[in-house]
Write a protein that holds these residues in place. Structure first.
Motif, PDB file in Angstrom:
ATOM      1  N   VAL A 114       5.791  -2.674  -1.914  1.00 36.83           N
ATOM      2  CA  VAL A 114       4.979  -1.475  -2.086  1.00 36.83           C
ATOM      3  C   VAL A 114       5.335  -0.442  -1.025  1.00 36.83           C
ATOM      4  CG1 VAL A 114       2.641  -0.525  -2.105  1.00 36.83           C
ATOM      5  CG2 VAL A 114       3.096  -2.757  -3.141  1.00 36.83           C
ATOM      6  N   ILE A 115       5.766   0.714  -1.498  1.00 35.62           N
ATOM      7  CA  ILE A 115       6.051   1.857  -0.633  1.00 35.62           C
ATOM      8  C   ILE A 115       4.756   2.647  -0.546  1.00 35.62           C
ATOM      9  CG2 ILE A 115       7.426   3.953  -0.385  1.00 35.62           C
ATOM     10  CD1 ILE A 115       9.555   2.503  -2.148  1.00 35.62           C
ATOM     11  N   GLY A 116       4.055   2.544   0.573  1.00 40.89           N
ATOM     12  CA  GLY A 116       2.709   3.085   0.644  1.00 40.89           C
ATOM     13  C   GLY A 116       2.460   4.005   1.816  1.00 40.89           C
ATOM     14  N   GLY A 117       1.190   4.409   1.924  1.00 45.73           N
ATOM     15  CA  GLY A 117       0.761   5.254   3.019  1.00 45.73           C
ATOM     16  C   GLY A 117       0.540   6.702   2.643  1.00 45.73           C
ATOM     17  N   MET A 118       0.665   7.023   1.333  1.00 43.50           N
ATOM     18  CA  MET A 118       0.588   8.420   0.872  1.00 43.50           C
ATOM     19  C   MET A 118      -0.541   8.580  -0.142  1.00 43.50           C
ATOM     20  SD  MET A 118       4.712   8.663   0.393  1.00 43.50           S
ATOM     21  CE  MET A 118       4.766   6.991  -0.278  1.00 43.50           C
ATOM     22  N   GLY A 119      -1.798   8.491   0.254  1.00 46.94           N
ATOM     23  CA  GLY A 119      -2.276   8.248   1.589  1.00 46.94           C
ATOM     24  C   GLY A 119      -2.734   6.798   1.737  1.00 46.94           C
ATOM     25  N   PRO A 120      -3.157   6.447   2.937  1.00 43.34           N
ATOM     26  CA  PRO A 120      -3.528   5.066   3.238  1.00 43.34           C
ATOM     27  C   PRO A 120      -4.664   4.524   2.376  1.00 43.34           C
ATOM     28  CG  PRO A 120      -3.198   6.328   5.246  1.00 43.34           C
ATOM     29  CD  PRO A 120      -3.155   7.316   4.125  1.00 43.34           C
ATOM     30  N   ALA A 121      -5.727   5.307   2.175  1.00 38.42           N
ATOM     31  CA  ALA A 121      -6.863   4.820   1.388  1.00 38.42           C
ATOM     32  C   ALA A 121      -6.448   4.537  -0.051  1.00 38.42           C
ATOM     33  CB  ALA A 121      -8.002   5.839   1.413  1.00 38.42           C
ATOM     34  N   ALA A 122      -5.609   5.405  -0.610  1.00 40.04           N
ATOM     35  CA  ALA A 122      -5.142   5.197  -1.979  1.00 40.04           C
ATOM     36  C   ALA A 122      -4.282   3.948  -2.080  1.00 40.04           C
ATOM     37  CB  ALA A 122      -4.372   6.421  -2.453  1.00 40.04           C
ATOM     38  N   THR A 123      -3.475   3.691  -1.053  1.00 39.85           N
ATOM     39  CA  THR A 123      -2.625   2.498  -1.072  1.00 39.85           C
ATOM     40  C   THR A 123      -3.464   1.223  -1.019  1.00 39.85           C
ATOM     41  OG1 THR A 123      -0.825   3.706   0.013  1.00 39.85           O
ATOM     42  CG2 THR A 123      -0.728   1.293   0.080  1.00 39.85           C
ATOM     43  N   VAL A 124      -4.462   1.210  -0.151  1.00 38.82           N
ATOM     44  CA  VAL A 124      -5.329   0.038  -0.047  1.00 38.82           C
ATOM     45  C   VAL A 124      -6.069  -0.190  -1.364  1.00 38.82           C
ATOM     46  CG1 VAL A 124      -7.363  -0.898   1.112  1.00 38.82           C
ATOM     47  CG2 VAL A 124      -5.563   0.202   2.454  1.00 38.82           C
ATOM     48  N   ALA A 125      -6.561   0.882  -1.986  1.00 36.41           N
ATOM     49  CA  ALA A 125      -7.248   0.756  -3.270  1.00 36.41           C
ATOM     50  C   ALA A 125      -6.304   0.228  -4.342  1.00 36.41           C
ATOM     51  CB  ALA A 125      -7.823   2.105  -3.689  1.00 36.41           C
ATOM     52  N   PHE A 126      -5.046   0.665  -4.297  1.00 34.89           N
ATOM     53  CA  PHE A 126      -4.055   0.179  -5.259  1.00 34.89           C
ATOM     54  C   PHE A 126      -3.833  -1.325  -5.104  1.00 34.89           C
ATOM     55  CE2 PHE A 126       0.464  -0.996  -5.675  1.00 34.89           C
ATOM     56  CZ  PHE A 126       0.595  -0.876  -7.048  1.00 34.89           C
ATOM     57  N   LEU A 127      -3.700  -1.802  -3.881  1.00 30.36           N
ATOM     58  CA  LEU A 127      -3.498  -3.232  -3.655  1.00 30.36           C
ATOM     59  C   LEU A 127      -4.691  -4.043  -4.160  1.00 30.36           C
ATOM     60  CD1 LEU A 127      -1.905  -3.132  -0.103  1.00 30.36           C
ATOM     61  CD2 LEU A 127      -0.762  -3.749  -2.235  1.00 30.36           C
ATOM     62  N   GLN A 128      -5.887  -3.498  -4.007  1.00 34.85           N
ATOM     63  CA  GLN A 128      -7.069  -4.174  -4.534  1.00 34.85           C
ATOM     64  C   GLN A 128      -6.985  -4.290  -6.059  1.00 34.85           C
ATOM     65  OE1 GLN A 128     -10.058  -1.588  -2.853  1.00 34.85           O
ATOM     66  NE2 GLN A 128     -10.508  -3.009  -1.187  1.00 34.85           N
ATOM     67  N   ARG A 129      -6.454  -3.253  -6.705  1.00 36.51           N
ATOM     68  CA  ARG A 129      -6.304  -3.288  -8.158  1.00 36.51           C
ATOM     69  C   ARG A 129      -5.298  -4.353  -8.578  1.00 36.51           C
ATOM     70  NH1 ARG A 129      -7.747   1.815 -10.816  1.00 36.51           N
ATOM     71  NH2 ARG A 129      -8.619   3.239  -9.290  1.00 36.51           N
ATOM     72  N   VAL A 130      -4.180  -4.426  -7.871  1.00 38.21           N
ATOM     73  CA  VAL A 130      -3.179  -5.449  -8.192  1.00 38.21           C
ATOM     74  C   VAL A 130      -3.796  -6.834  -8.098  1.00 38.21           C
ATOM     75  CG1 VAL A 130      -1.019  -6.511  -7.440  1.00 38.21           C
ATOM     76  CG2 VAL A 130      -1.202  -4.025  -7.516  1.00 38.21           C
ATOM     77  N   GLN A 131      -4.539  -7.080  -7.040  1.00 35.93           N
ATOM     78  CA  GLN A 131      -5.189  -8.383  -6.865  1.00 35.93           C
ATOM     79  C   GLN A 131      -6.180  -8.648  -7.984  1.00 35.93           C
ATOM     80  OE1 GLN A 131      -8.698  -8.783  -5.727  1.00 35.93           O
ATOM     81  NE2 GLN A 131      -8.427 -10.966  -6.126  1.00 35.93           N
ATOM     82  N   ALA A 132      -6.996  -7.652  -8.313  1.00 33.79           N
ATOM     83  CA  ALA A 132      -8.029  -7.839  -9.328  1.00 33.79           C
ATOM     84  C   ALA A 132      -7.448  -8.041 -10.723  1.00 33.79           C
ATOM     85  CB  ALA A 132      -8.973  -6.629  -9.335  1.00 33.79           C
ATOM     86  N   LEU A 133      -6.309  -7.455 -11.007  1.00 35.33           N
ATOM     87  CA  LEU A 133      -5.699  -7.534 -12.332  1.00 35.33           C
ATOM     88  C   LEU A 133      -4.804  -8.757 -12.516  1.00 35.33           C
ATOM     89  CD1 LEU A 133      -4.776  -3.763 -12.770  1.00 35.33           C
ATOM     90  CD2 LEU A 133      -6.457  -5.033 -14.116  1.00 35.33           C
ATOM     91  N   THR A 134      -4.563  -9.486 -11.445  1.00 29.01           N
ATOM     92  CA  THR A 134      -3.700 -10.662 -11.532  1.00 29.01           C
ATOM     93  C   THR A 134      -4.498 -11.869 -12.012  1.00 29.01           C
ATOM     94  OG1 THR A 134      -2.339  -9.849  -9.700  1.00 29.01           O
ATOM     95  CG2 THR A 134      -2.135 -12.186 -10.265  1.00 29.01           C
ATOM     96  N   PRO A 135      -4.107 -12.488 -13.139  1.00 26.42           N
ATOM     97  CA  PRO A 135      -4.800 -13.699 -13.582  1.00 26.42           C
ATOM     98  C   PRO A 135      -4.463 -14.854 -12.641  1.00 26.42           C
ATOM     99  CG  PRO A 135      -2.892 -13.266 -14.972  1.00 26.42           C
ATOM    100  CD  PRO A 135      -3.007 -12.103 -14.045  1.00 26.42           C
ATOM    101  N   ALA A 136      -5.457 -15.357 -11.952  1.00 30.20           N
ATOM    102  CA  ALA A 136      -5.191 -16.360 -10.921  1.00 30.20           C
ATOM    103  C   ALA A 136      -6.337 -17.354 -10.834  1.00 30.20           C
ATOM    104  CB  ALA A 136      -4.992 -15.691  -9.564  1.00 30.20           C
ATOM    105  N   GLY A 137      -5.964 -18.620 -10.653  1.00 35.07           N
ATOM    106  CA  GLY A 137      -6.960 -19.651 -10.448  1.00 35.07           C
ATOM    107  C   GLY A 137      -7.142 -19.997  -8.986  1.00 35.07           C
ATOM    108  N   GLY A 138      -6.286 -19.427  -8.151  1.00 30.94           N
ATOM    109  CA  GLY A 138      -6.352 -19.692  -6.717  1.00 30.94           C
ATOM    110  C   GLY A 138      -5.350 -18.835  -5.992  1.00 30.94           C
TER     111      GLY A 138
END
Length: 232
Positions: free
Chosen positions: A7-31
């Motif tokens: 992930v090429i991030g920091g533009m801006g920092p808050a948006a990048t952190v929110a994006f990573l949260q989305r990736v985590q939330a959208l990933t089907p995972a049991g653990g």
């Protein structure tokens, strides 16, 4: 095993952190082990993409190469405007998910029955140009903010970068979305990753395509399935 996402991030920092949260939330995972491995360069010192594009491209290329060295196998960048400097990123030799193309595809299909032809774009000047071209390729027209509303939009974006996500900032972004609807937009694109930090789908009457959400979904698909149509 899933591919490693860079992930090429920091533009801006808050948006990048929110994006990573989305990736985590959208990933089907049991653990834990089912989630995507991510290597990230969160660099708020990337030169301004609107006013210093050449310098920005050089820095973004260095970031892409650094992520490749760190083990990334596919790259993504949660910044719409900086996709104008995508050539520098692709030079690293890794698949790069095209946020603009994926979002334009989703927005054109966003109306009931699909086929929206006038799509309002909430974006920086650089982002507007990218979406105008992408939508035109798909037979659609970008509806853009005009006059003082363009300056008001940029003020709201830079406010988010300063940490202002309060009620007044949210109300202003809703007003700007309504201005695009009044100008004839059939659907809307949140074409700057700060926009969804102020505006949710329930805040507007038109279908709203969130570019950060689109990119996050594309990242999950690319890393878990090994391929995605928007990777190239």
């Amino acid at each position: 095993m899933s591919r490693v996402l860079g992930v090429i991030g920091g533009m801006g920092p808050a948006a990048t952190v929110a994006f990573l949260q989305r990736v985590q939330a959208l990933t089907p995972a049991g653990g834990d082990a089912d989630h995507i491995r991510v290597v990230m360069d969160l660099n708020p010192q990337v030169p301004d993409r609107n006013t210093r594009p050449g310098e920005a491209e050089a820095v973004l290329g260095e970031m892409a190469s650094g992520l490749k060295t760190a083990g990334a196998q596919v790259l993504a960048m949660p910044c719409n405007t900086a996709h104008a400097q995508g050539a520098g990123i692709r030079a690293a030799g890794l698949p790069f998910i095209d946020m603009i193309a994926a979002t334009a595809d989703a927005a054109v299909d966003a109306t009931i029955g699909g086929g929206a032809r006038r799509i309002g774009v909430l974006a920086t000047p650089g982002g507007e140009a990218l979406y105008q071209a992408a939508l035109a390729e798909r037979g659609a027209e970008a509806v853009l903010l005009a006059g003082e509303d363009r300056a008001a939009f940029m003020a709201a974006v830079y406010g988010v970068k300063r940490g202002d996500r309060g009620p007044e900032a949210r109300a202003e972004m809703r007003r700007l979305a309504r201005a695009l609807a009044a100008a004839g937009a059939e659907a809307l694109i949140a074409g700057c990753t700060e926009v969804p930090l102020l505006l949710a789908a329930g805040d507007v009457d038109l279908p709203l395509t969130d570019s950060a959400e689109v990119l996050a979904r594309a990242c999950v698909e690319a890393c878990l399935e090994g391929a995605a149509s928007s990777v190239g």
